[in-house]
Design a protein around this motif. Sequence first.
Motif, short mmCIF file in Angstrom:
data_model
loop_
_atom_site.label_atom_id
_atom_site.label_comp_id
_atom_site.label_asym_id
_atom_site.label_seq_id
_atom_site.Cartn_x
_atom_site.Cartn_y
_atom_site.Cartn_z
N TRP A 554 -26.44 -32.84 30.98
CA TRP A 554 -26.26 -33.79 29.88
C TRP A 554 -27.16 -33.45 28.70
CZ3 TRP A 554 -21.94 -36.15 30.60
CH2 TRP A 554 -21.52 -36.53 31.89
N ARG A 555 -27.02 -32.20 28.28
CA ARG A 555 -27.76 -31.73 27.09
C ARG A 555 -29.27 -31.80 27.27
NH1 ARG A 555 -26.04 -33.93 21.65
NH2 ARG A 555 -25.72 -35.99 22.53
N GLY A 556 -29.71 -31.48 28.51
CA GLY A 556 -31.14 -31.39 28.78
C GLY A 556 -31.87 -32.70 28.72
N HIS A 557 -31.34 -33.70 29.51
CA HIS A 557 -31.92 -35.05 29.40
C HIS A 557 -33.15 -35.27 30.29
CE1 HIS A 557 -29.14 -36.71 32.87
NE2 HIS A 557 -29.93 -35.77 33.27
N GLY A 558 -33.55 -34.27 31.06
CA GLY A 558 -34.66 -34.46 32.00
C GLY A 558 -35.99 -34.74 31.33
N ALA A 559 -36.41 -33.83 30.43
CA ALA A 559 -37.70 -34.01 29.76
C ALA A 559 -37.72 -35.28 28.91
CB ALA A 559 -38.02 -32.77 28.92
N PRO A 560 -36.70 -35.56 28.10
CA PRO A 560 -36.73 -36.83 27.33
C PRO A 560 -36.80 -38.06 28.23
CG PRO A 560 -35.05 -35.35 26.44
CD PRO A 560 -35.54 -34.73 27.70
N SER A 561 -36.10 -38.01 29.39
CA SER A 561 -36.13 -39.17 30.29
C SER A 561 -37.52 -39.40 30.84
CB SER A 561 -35.13 -38.97 31.44
OG SER A 561 -33.80 -38.95 30.94
N LEU A 562 -38.19 -38.31 31.26
CA LEU A 562 -39.57 -38.45 31.77
C LEU A 562 -40.51 -38.94 30.67
CD1 LEU A 562 -39.96 -35.27 34.01
CD2 LEU A 562 -40.14 -37.64 34.77
N SER A 563 -40.34 -38.38 29.47
CA SER A 563 -41.21 -38.79 28.36
C SER A 563 -41.00 -40.27 28.03
CB SER A 563 -40.92 -37.94 27.12
OG SER A 563 -41.21 -36.59 27.39
N LEU A 564 -39.75 -40.73 28.11
CA LEU A 564 -39.48 -42.14 27.83
C LEU A 564 -40.09 -43.03 28.91
CD1 LEU A 564 -38.19 -44.28 26.07
CD2 LEU A 564 -36.04 -43.96 27.32
N LEU A 565 -39.99 -42.61 30.17
CA LEU A 565 -40.64 -43.37 31.26
C LEU A 565 -42.12 -43.56 30.95
CD1 LEU A 565 -39.49 -42.19 34.82
CD2 LEU A 565 -39.48 -44.50 33.90
N HIS A 566 -42.74 -42.46 30.52
CA HIS A 566 -44.16 -42.48 30.19
C HIS A 566 -44.42 -43.48 29.06
CE1 HIS A 566 -47.97 -39.90 29.29
NE2 HIS A 566 -48.24 -41.08 29.80
N ALA A 567 -43.56 -43.42 28.02
CA ALA A 567 -43.75 -44.30 26.87
C ALA A 567 -43.52 -45.77 27.22
CB ALA A 567 -42.81 -43.87 25.74
N LEU A 568 -42.61 -46.03 28.20
CA LEU A 568 -42.26 -47.41 28.55
C LEU A 568 -43.09 -47.97 29.72
CD1 LEU A 568 -38.34 -47.25 28.38
CD2 LEU A 568 -39.87 -48.32 26.73
N ALA A 569 -44.05 -47.18 30.20
CA ALA A 569 -44.77 -47.53 31.43
C ALA A 569 -45.21 -49.01 31.48
CB ALA A 569 -45.98 -46.61 31.61
N PRO A 570 -45.85 -49.56 30.46
CA PRO A 570 -46.28 -50.98 30.56
C PRO A 570 -45.11 -51.93 30.72
CG PRO A 570 -47.37 -49.85 28.73
CD PRO A 570 -46.28 -48.95 29.20
N GLN A 590 -44.00 -28.09 33.63
CA GLN A 590 -43.16 -27.19 34.43
C GLN A 590 -41.83 -26.88 33.74
OE1 GLN A 590 -42.63 -28.27 38.61
NE2 GLN A 590 -44.55 -29.44 38.54
N LEU A 591 -41.32 -27.86 33.00
CA LEU A 591 -40.01 -27.68 32.35
C LEU A 591 -40.09 -26.81 31.10
CD1 LEU A 591 -38.39 -31.25 32.52
CD2 LEU A 591 -37.86 -29.24 33.92
N GLU A 592 -41.25 -26.68 30.52
CA GLU A 592 -41.36 -25.99 29.23
C GLU A 592 -40.85 -24.56 29.30
OE1 GLU A 592 -45.26 -26.24 27.64
OE2 GLU A 592 -45.17 -28.40 27.29
N ASP A 593 -41.23 -23.83 30.33
CA ASP A 593 -40.84 -22.42 30.44
C ASP A 593 -39.68 -22.21 31.40
OD1 ASP A 593 -42.89 -21.69 28.69
OD2 ASP A 593 -44.34 -21.67 30.34
N ALA A 594 -39.13 -23.30 31.93
CA ALA A 594 -38.05 -23.18 32.92
C ALA A 594 -36.70 -23.25 32.24
CB ALA A 594 -38.19 -24.28 33.97
N SER A 595 -35.68 -22.88 32.99
CA SER A 595 -34.29 -23.01 32.53
C SER A 595 -33.45 -23.40 33.72
CB SER A 595 -33.79 -21.70 31.94
OG SER A 595 -33.63 -20.74 32.97
N CYS A 596 -32.19 -23.65 33.46
CA CYS A 596 -31.28 -24.04 34.54
C CYS A 596 -31.24 -22.98 35.64
CB CYS A 596 -29.88 -24.24 33.93
SG CYS A 596 -28.66 -24.78 35.12
#
Length: 1638
Positions: A554-570, A590-596
């Motif tokens: 889905w257009r690389g939604h993994g990193a944005p999803s984790l970042s949003l979890l972090h931002a919404l933590a409270p 880990q995702l920065e240098d990785a690919s599918c």
Amino acid sequence: MEDVDVDQVTLALLDAANDKDSLVQEQVRKSILTLGNQQPERVLSMCQDYLVKHPKLIVGHRVVILQTIELVVKSKIDEISYPRIKSIISLASDEMTRSKEVVPDWQQAASNILVAVGNKHINDIMEEILSKFQPGVLPHFFVVQTLASLSDSNVYGMVPFLNAILSTMLPMLGMAKQDNMKWVFSSALSHFSESILEYLANLDKAPDPTVRKDTFSSEIYASYDVLFGSWLQSREPKLRLTVAEALGSMSHLMAHDKLEEQLPKLIPTILSLYKKNPEHYIISKSLCQVLDASVSMGSRVLETQLDSLLSALHQQICAPIDYSNPPTVKNHNEILRCFSILASTFSDRLLLFVLQKLENSNERNRVGSLAVLRHLINSSTSIMENKKLLILASIRQPLADHSNKVKKMVVQVISAMAHHGYLELDGGDLLVRFIVQHCALPDTYYRGQRPADPEEVTNEALRSMCDNTLHLFTTTVGRLTDVLWPMLIGYLTPGQYSNATTPLCKSLILLANKKRAAQEPNFTIDFSAPGTNLPTPYVLMTRLLVNAAFPFRWRGHGAPSLSLLHALAPNIHPNVEPVWQKAIPLLLAQLEDASCDTIDKNKWEEGILQLLSKTLVAIADDKWSCQLAVEATRYLSTYNHLLEEKNFLYRCVGVMLQQSYNRDLIKKQLQEMLVSARHHDGIEREGVAMGVGLCASNHLDATLAKLDEFGKSDAFKKSSGIFGLLKDKNEVDVEKMKSTLILCYGYVALHAPEDQILTRIDSEVLKSISKHFNTKDMTMKLSLIQSVGLIAKAVSVCVRRQSYMFTRKQELMGVMLDFIKAEPTDVMRTPVRHLVMTTCANLVKLDPDLTENENFDMLRTCLGSVYSLPPPDAPDKGKEDEVLDPQQREVLYSETFKALNDLLKSVLARDLTPDGLQTVFKHIEGWFSSGLDHERERAILTTLEVLQFYFDSLSVKNMVTFHNLGALLGRLAPRCTDPVPLVRRAAMDCIYTLLHIQLRYEGFSLDYRDESVEGLVSLRERLDNPDHSVLYKTCSELTKIISKRLPQQQLSTLLFMLFEGLVDSQSNCSRASSVILNTLLKNRGASLQDLVPEVLEVLHVRLQVIAEDQVKVAVAQSILILATQHLHTVVSTLIAYPLPFDSWSCEMWIALGADSSIASRIMEMMIEKLNVLAPYVDKKESVLRPGLTKVATSQPLAMTCALRELMMNGQTVEAVASLFPQLFSALLVRVGSCVGVQLPKDINSNSIGPDRKGALKSLASFDVCGVAVEALRILLARAQLEEVVKPLDQDGAWDKMKDPQQHITGVTLLSRAMAKHAGPRLPAIVEALCPSLNNIYECQRVTVTAFFAELLSHHVVTELMMMDLLMNNMMERISEPCCTVRMLALRGLGNIAMGSPEKVNKYAKELLAAMSAGMEERDDPGKLITLEAMSGLSKVLLYLDQKNVHLLVVYIFMKIKPFLENDSDEIRCAAILLLGNLSRFGTDEPVFKDQIHNVLVSLLLHLSDPNQQVVKACKYSMRVFAPLVGSEQITSMFQKHLHEDKSLHYGEFINDLTKYLIQDFPNMLNFYHNTVVQFFKSNWADIRASAAMFIGFLLGNLPEELFIHMNMGNITRGLVMLLQDPDPTVRAKAAEAMGHFH
């Protein structure tokens, strides 16, 4: 210069003004213009006279002259006398109106003259034009056109006349009957109106500031009446458009009441034009002007026209825009301007109209309406302010449109609305939803495809646009922050927005960070607030974790999803932030240098599950955790179409239950998972089972109880079907449910606590699944295999801490093997094999051990089932629904082979001894000799894995004999030359590992490295090279290493295996066997003496039957032993074989070269024979054909072939070195003897040996001279003269030597290379060649003379003291009867200057005599001797002293001059070079200076010679004799600009040169220009063109007082002649030269 000459030249140019070549025509114009700019009066006068005298001149010619007049007038109007201006006006007026018919090009050219003059002399122009613009008489078309053009070019000059012109024009309008007259009047009125408006807009700059609009109103209105009332109805489209354009311009000048009166008729009429004309821009422009004029005066009538106006404008705005067609873009913009003008007065009606049009279902209508709406929102902000709610309400309909083109425009409208405060209002959320929906669009086109319609808006393009729009909303439209937060969160969890997750997350992260940083209270989200439609934090967290598990979907939604979890933590839970603060950044890193392709999927998913587990531990709230499990289970159905995500969510639920302590909830959720699962899908079944297994890790009893209860439930009861014969749908579903249940037991066993599971294996787990062992259902079968494997794995983990006898091991193993035996042998479509072997590998590890028969059966079954499969890329001929796609098949194959290797390692691990190794290896070795590449590849790779495992696992405690080492090496060594590179490398790796195992058995430590064994590492690298010779050598070195490490008692076993290898199915491997055997025979010959005859006989036979050439070579080397004892017999036998030698014979000759002493003896025998035997005989080819043919003699030819093959062996280096001069001499003379020689027809009449018929077949490609040339090349290579061979290869010298026409060139190249790179070898070679100069064979004399001639051009001759010998030989050849030899002798003498310049004066007398005689040679049909003499003399002159040449200089100069214009490029070049070299001996004496000036013009013109070598020669010679010209400036110029390798701008050079010639040699100008004129008749067009250029620059730079030296009549006649030259370049240069006649 006489005026008559200028006149004559101008006249000639005027005659040529219509040249058929466009470049010439352009140059003629430039020259006339140049003359005109210098003498405008005279040239204009001549142009006028020419036109007057030639009244019937064709139009094109007339136009060129008129255009020239226009250009002269434009550039020199201030210098032209008033009388001439008057006459030009008169001429142009006459030319323009002479023909009553319209002739556009002619009359337009005349009109342009009047316009050019009118820029300064407007009153005179108007006087002339108005004389032809009389009341009551219809004027000429171009009179009106000229008035229109003047009004454009001179606004301030023309406007004062316009009132009178309009008054005169008005009555004429009624007289105009022809469309073209109507068109020109309309065009004029349009231009007049524009000029008046420009004048009025800039009154401060105008000469008469009292001019007002109403000055022209009455005339304009009267004109309007005619144009609108009559002409606008014309059928001619062009006229209608021009009239419309005029009406638009005129509307601003009409009186307000008149315009108001006309609007009800004018507007409908203009609108009607849209239907009559395809070009709409002019109509729209006119309409816009009318509307602007109407609104500006506050028209009331306009409102009555509004409906029809809006309808027509809307139709236009809906027209498609073609951006490659500018008028359509302009039309679009004009229409938008119309809407803006109307909006300022009629905003309500306009907006209502546009919004109603949005309801139209037509795609173009909606796009157009939206374009207007966007334009109004952006351009009429204040007007639209109170209409925002209406627009918001109306925009809803197009939101539902299905067209992407409409949607694209909707997005643009929404973007405009966002920037103007619409989205904060009620209903704005729908627009945000629209953007988000289209951020989630799927791809339209797969990769590589393109839309057929270039205007089509793809989903990708629309989605990208919406992504950008959402980002802009977040970042640049500050007022939207509270609109978007937290509303966007509501779009994260519904499945239909999955593809929008990435842009949504990015926007939400920006918003969250912004609000948190500002400490805004609404950062904290109330998920249950009414009207918010937000997900619960449980569902939100679940969704984002599942997203993160599949980071590149889905257009690389993994990193944005984790970042949003972090931002919404409270907002998720107060306790999670510390955990996420630490864990999430690590995951993101880990995702920065990785690919599918590179990410470890299992490890990553495990990391997300651990994050979930740590989160639940940190929350430490069982109620919260239970609610999370409940909502996550409920959320499972969201992923019904995304099975991998659903599988992962099952595991998440398992982790949630694992952390829960509510037993009732655990049972309820397990029940929910088992009941609601869609059991027919394999991925979902596995997900359920893994989730249940994870739950069991903390709740084993509850989980087993629930599984038992589920297995006994009603869901598993079958219905009988029709008469019990058919399986109904329910029964199929039951099988799938059973499969799920079986898998659950496997995963429960795997995850259950080690201290609890062993007691449950038999009693609960196996008991529940064993009743299904006899199933035929594939799904259940796969589940059973997998489950048994998981159970075995679980047991093997447990037994590490406690002993356990797995009593049902044999039973389970039998069941597994039955499954694999039932699989088809020719295809693999299911994972049965790899699952069975994985399970067996786990079972093998457990006690009790398998019996020998059980072990044998298991290995044979598994290996046979896997190795015999076709390659993965082989076509599958099964049913379409059964066939796997290539990627699935590749994965299945990979997993299967890994499982096989793991199984073999497991077996070996149970018996890690040589016997145990043999137990496994005996099942593999038979596959080594398979005829199928993929089977051998599989076998060798398996062997390598097994051996590496054996070595890694080996622990030697007692000295044990590795008794099967020889047998293993014997099987593996030949595989090092397998056709498959992978097999070769793997075989070498196997041998390397075997020898290390042997070292361990010999007592060496694990880290010991044996030097010879480590040598295998470098040998392995060579195996990548497919070259057989490399592999041959590698095998030899491999044999040495094996011999060194192999114990003596195992040698016989190794030999036995190698003999078998000679008949290997792969020829490469049989070759390897022969190489290894040969090496062993050489090393141990003494001990095998009794067997040598027998072995040699076998090898001899093998040579004839082995197909692989390199095997033959390897075996044939053994014949060398025979040659050491019977050399003469071997040589005489081989020489008598049929020619050309077949490959077997050649290999034997090559083998004989391996021994240097034997090779030397053979070479000496052959050199001796070649020097005395006749190379050919002259035979009469036919009674009917005259002349003799050279036919080769057999024995020298055979010896040449033998030498060639003998020297192919690299071991002949020493023999070649010792005999090099004799070999080189014999072969060079042999080459010369063979040029043009044919094969004898009875060549093999006396031959012996095999297959004479076969030899006859290859005679067609057998070349007598080619053999000698090849032998010579091989000799040089073998003598390690690569530096000699390399340039000869690059220059194609070998082919030249064979060609009778290029033989001398080839020999020259050979001699040059030898002189440069093999100098020390030359004295002996020259000594050996000298006798051949007196040979009876002319061809040999030519070859040797050519070789010697080139040697003389190198200093090595002097260094090695060969000069006198070679000089004498060349002088003797001067009297040779053969012309070619004489020519080569002269070449050699000339070359002395290059090679040994210091010797030139020593032989000056002889050299000059020989060269002079050569230049006078009469027996020289091709002038080759003359050419050689001149070239040679040029070289020699460079080094001769003055005293030796002085008296001959002028004499030679005079002999050279006739050759300067010779047709031959080479002779011309040689003559010019000789001039340059001879001039070194010149003095300031007048007689020599005269000679220089005699040739100067010729050389200057030949600087543009078509031959580049001649050009370079000219540059060289002129640079050399420059000091003798007598002008310092010319000398400096020549030496600065005339360099051979630099380009020369010829025009600039000659221009500058003529200035210096005029300055320094005024008395010679007559001679120069007369000489140049002679070249007007040159054979070369380039020279004729340069001569014209020379004359042009000479005249252009000549002061008036020196024209007395020029024969202008002669020059003029010559240039006029060149102006008619057939070559356009010459004509252009002649025209350019004429431009200098001023």
